[in-house]
Motif scaffolding. Structure first.
Motif, PDB file in Angstrom:
ATOM      1  N   ASN A 196     -11.187 -29.604  43.345  1.00 21.90           N
ATOM      2  CA  ASN A 196      -9.693 -30.321  43.815  1.00 21.90           C
ATOM      3  C   ASN A 196      -8.949 -30.919  42.883  1.00 21.90           C
ATOM      4  O   ASN A 196      -9.277 -31.573  41.965  1.00 21.90           O
ATOM      5  N   PHE A 197      -7.793 -30.805  42.985  1.00 19.16           N
ATOM      6  CA  PHE A 197      -6.595 -31.353  42.530  1.00 19.16           C
ATOM      7  C   PHE A 197      -5.633 -32.233  43.244  1.00 19.16           C
ATOM      8  O   PHE A 197      -5.280 -31.556  44.087  1.00 19.16           O
ATOM      9  N   GLY A 198      -5.285 -33.240  42.844  1.00 22.36           N
ATOM     10  CA  GLY A 198      -4.257 -34.127  43.818  1.00 22.36           C
ATOM     11  C   GLY A 198      -3.254 -34.895  43.176  1.00 22.36           C
ATOM     12  O   GLY A 198      -3.612 -35.313  41.952  1.00 22.36           O
ATOM     13  N   THR A 208      -3.203 -39.004  39.746  1.00 24.51           N
ATOM     14  CA  THR A 208      -3.440 -37.818  39.690  1.00 24.51           C
ATOM     15  C   THR A 208      -5.017 -37.923  40.076  1.00 24.51           C
ATOM     16  O   THR A 208      -5.848 -38.599  39.281  1.00 24.51           O
ATOM     17  N   THR A 209      -5.541 -36.951  40.608  1.00 23.53           N
ATOM     18  CA  THR A 209      -7.048 -36.940  40.793  1.00 23.53           C
ATOM     19  C   THR A 209      -7.558 -35.565  40.473  1.00 23.53           C
ATOM     20  O   THR A 209      -6.752 -34.611  40.778  1.00 23.53           O
ATOM     21  N   VAL A 210      -8.763 -35.625  39.845  1.00 25.22           N
ATOM     22  CA  VAL A 210      -9.543 -34.015  39.598  1.00 25.22           C
ATOM     23  C   VAL A 210     -10.658 -34.228  40.023  1.00 25.22           C
ATOM     24  O   VAL A 210     -11.479 -35.473  39.481  1.00 25.22           O
ATOM     25  N   ASP A 214     -14.084 -37.728  42.678  1.00 22.81           N
ATOM     26  CA  ASP A 214     -12.892 -37.552  41.752  1.00 22.81           C
ATOM     27  C   ASP A 214     -12.928 -38.534  40.747  1.00 22.81           C
ATOM     28  O   ASP A 214     -13.332 -39.629  40.669  1.00 22.81           O
ATOM     29  N   LEU A 215     -12.404 -38.326  39.581  1.00 25.35           N
ATOM     30  CA  LEU A 215     -11.789 -39.250  38.572  1.00 25.35           C
ATOM     31  C   LEU A 215     -10.131 -39.162  38.554  1.00 25.35           C
ATOM     32  O   LEU A 215      -9.462 -38.158  38.772  1.00 25.35           O
ATOM     33  N   GLY A 216      -9.629 -40.374  38.790  1.00 28.56           N
ATOM     34  CA  GLY A 216      -8.313 -40.437  39.050  1.00 28.56           C
ATOM     35  C   GLY A 216      -7.698 -41.359  37.773  1.00 28.56           C
ATOM     36  O   GLY A 216      -8.282 -41.912  37.124  1.00 28.56           O
TER      37      GLY A 216
END
Lengths: 244, 227
Positions: free
Chosen positions: B179-181, B161-163, B137-139
């Motif tokens: 994934n999205f967070g 946020t992370t993607v 992920d990149l946050g």
């Protein structure tokens, strides 16, 4: 009793470790009119204390571009890289605050990204070590998700950056070898599961900001099989990476 | 008695022990220091001072940009109920805003609603119920700030946020998943952080008969350590 003795020895070792660690922090002298200390490692946190000119501060550790420092009277807070760089050592020499690594001459890269291998979604993670300014050795781990099978690829290779001084866009050429492991998803099972492969690549890399960079790579593989013909898949991928 | 003896031993050894590590620190008195008589005898051989340059080692600043930890929570596997999930995470903070993160976690699917009506149907084999995923992920810390506990206590926080993307292994096969967070990090100390995350793992599957994108939303609570 033996348990108690071992506890004593453990405490002893810990106490000495702490005592030694405390003496190993960098000490710097404020040379500008004052140095601001914030409550957190970020630009928005409030300034709660200032260290005056001539006073000594202890640098405890860093997090990203911020440094946790201790003032002479024990207050602890965070100060920014640029501000700390303007202090000096007690000897008068400039403070050894590490700056950003130079993009053209950096040593290490760690990155991850998305790609397509043989028309399949591909997840990539890689590490790269700069042997010279223009020649890198890289280790790439990948997983490709197909409808019939999943493939795991591990490759090592050499990458040549044609003009490392070009920051925003610099073309690269690569060559390497590795292994592919194929895992069947639907019957029939794949004819071969472990294959050696080789590749040539054409790509580019560029500096984004601070320690960030991007990479694009197109690879042409030859997967060596025991069948009549070798497999020749193609791949492209786009990675984001940090360099050290 | 043993406890008292232990206490005395503990104090004695702890106090004395550190001196052992400094045993090399005694510097010898310089030759001729305070020796006034020696200076008057001019015909004596002049002693060349043997001064060795002191090598001053500047201590290095330790960086603590990595964050390692574990988390636990509930994962709603679409069509297969909500189940416990546990995992590990490793993050590298590149700037005060941006970080890169990797996750590895595991859960186990329950039964479908169909199986409540027809208990004899088998949809997933026992091993196929395992739900394992990894993500890269990149946050981005969108809202950094502080929270207050009473009058005297403030903790640094960040809403991020992370993607990212990764692999979900479910029903025996690996699938490419996005994934999205959204999450909150509360730093209890500068070293220890508490996380609350909500993340959606999206992937394509035909497990229930028709091909569709499934959303698997998880809510987790975690603890991490910076080093």
């Amino acid at each position: 009793m033996p348990r108690l003795l071992s506890l004593i020895l453990l405490l002893q070792a810990f106490a000495c470790g702490v005592a030694h660690a405390a003496g190993q922090h960098l000490q710097l002298v404020v040379t500008r009119p004052y140095l601001e200390m914030r409550t957190g490692p970020g630009r928005g946190y409030p300034v709660f204390y200032v260290v005056a000119r001539g006073e000594k501060l202890t640098v405890l550790y860093s997090r990203t571009d911020w440094f946790k420092v201790r003032a002479p009277r024990g207050e602890e807070g965070w100060t920014y890289r640029d501000e700390l760089a303007q202090t000096t050592l007690p000897s008068g020499a400039p403070a050894p605050v590490p700056g950003y690594p130079d993009f053209a001459t950096h040593r290490w890269e760690i990155g991850a990204g998305y790609g397509v291998y043989n028309r399949q979604n591909l997840v990539t993670a890689y590490g790269d070590f700069g042997l010279t300014r223009s020649l890198d050795a890289e280790l790439v781990l990948q997983q490709a998700f197909g409808t019939l099978d999943n493939r795991y690829l591990a490759t090592i290779g050499l990458r040549h950056t044609l003009i490392p001084e070009w920051r925003r866009f610099s073309p690269t050429l690569g060559i390497g070898t590795g292994y592919q492991y194929t895992q069947g998803k639907v019957p029939p099972k794949p004819l071969e599961t472990n294959n050696q492969l080789a590749y040539v690549s054409v790509g580019a890399r560029g500096f984004i900001t601070r320690r960030f960079m991007w990479r694009f790579d197109w690879r042409s593989y030859v997967v060596f099989t025991r069948q009549n013909s070798n497999e020749e898949p193609e791949e492209w991928k786009f990675d984001l990476a940090v360099f050290f | 008695m043993e406890i008292r003896l232990g206490g005395v031993l503990l104090a004695a050894v702890a106090l004395s022990g550190c001196a052992w590590f400094h045993r090399g620190d005694h510097r010898p008195t310089p030759l001729g220091a305070g020796d006034g008589a020696g200076a008057s005898t001019a015909d004596q051989t002049i002693i060349e001072p043997q001064v060795t340059r002191r090598v001053v080692k500047t201590p290095k600043i330790k960086a603590s940009d990595f964050e390692l930890g574990a988390y636990f929570g509930a994962l709603s596997i679409q069509d297969f109920g909500t189940n416990p999930v546990y995992g590990a995470r490793l993050a590298y903070h590149v700037t005060e805003d941006v970080f890169m993160e990797g996750y590895l976690a595991r859960s186990r699917a329950g039964t479908t609603s169909l199986q409540d009506v027809f208990p004899n149907i088998t949809v997933l084999s026992n091993s196929g119920k395992q739900f394992t995923y990894y993500d890269l992920d990149l946050g981005y810390n969108i809202l950094p700030g502080e929270v207050f506990l009473g009058r005297g206590r403030a903790f640094n926080t960040a809403l991020y946020t992370t993607v990212g993307m990764g692999d979900v292994k479910f029903a025996g096969t690996d699938r490419f998943a996005l994934n999205f967070g959204v999450g909150t990090r509360i730093l209890i100390t500068d070293w220890v952080a508490m996380h609350m995350d909500v993340r959606d793992h999206v992937f394509e599957t035909d497990l229930t008969g028709r091909t569709k994108n499934v959303h698997n939303i998880e809510a987790t609570l975690g603890v991490t350590v910076f080093y």
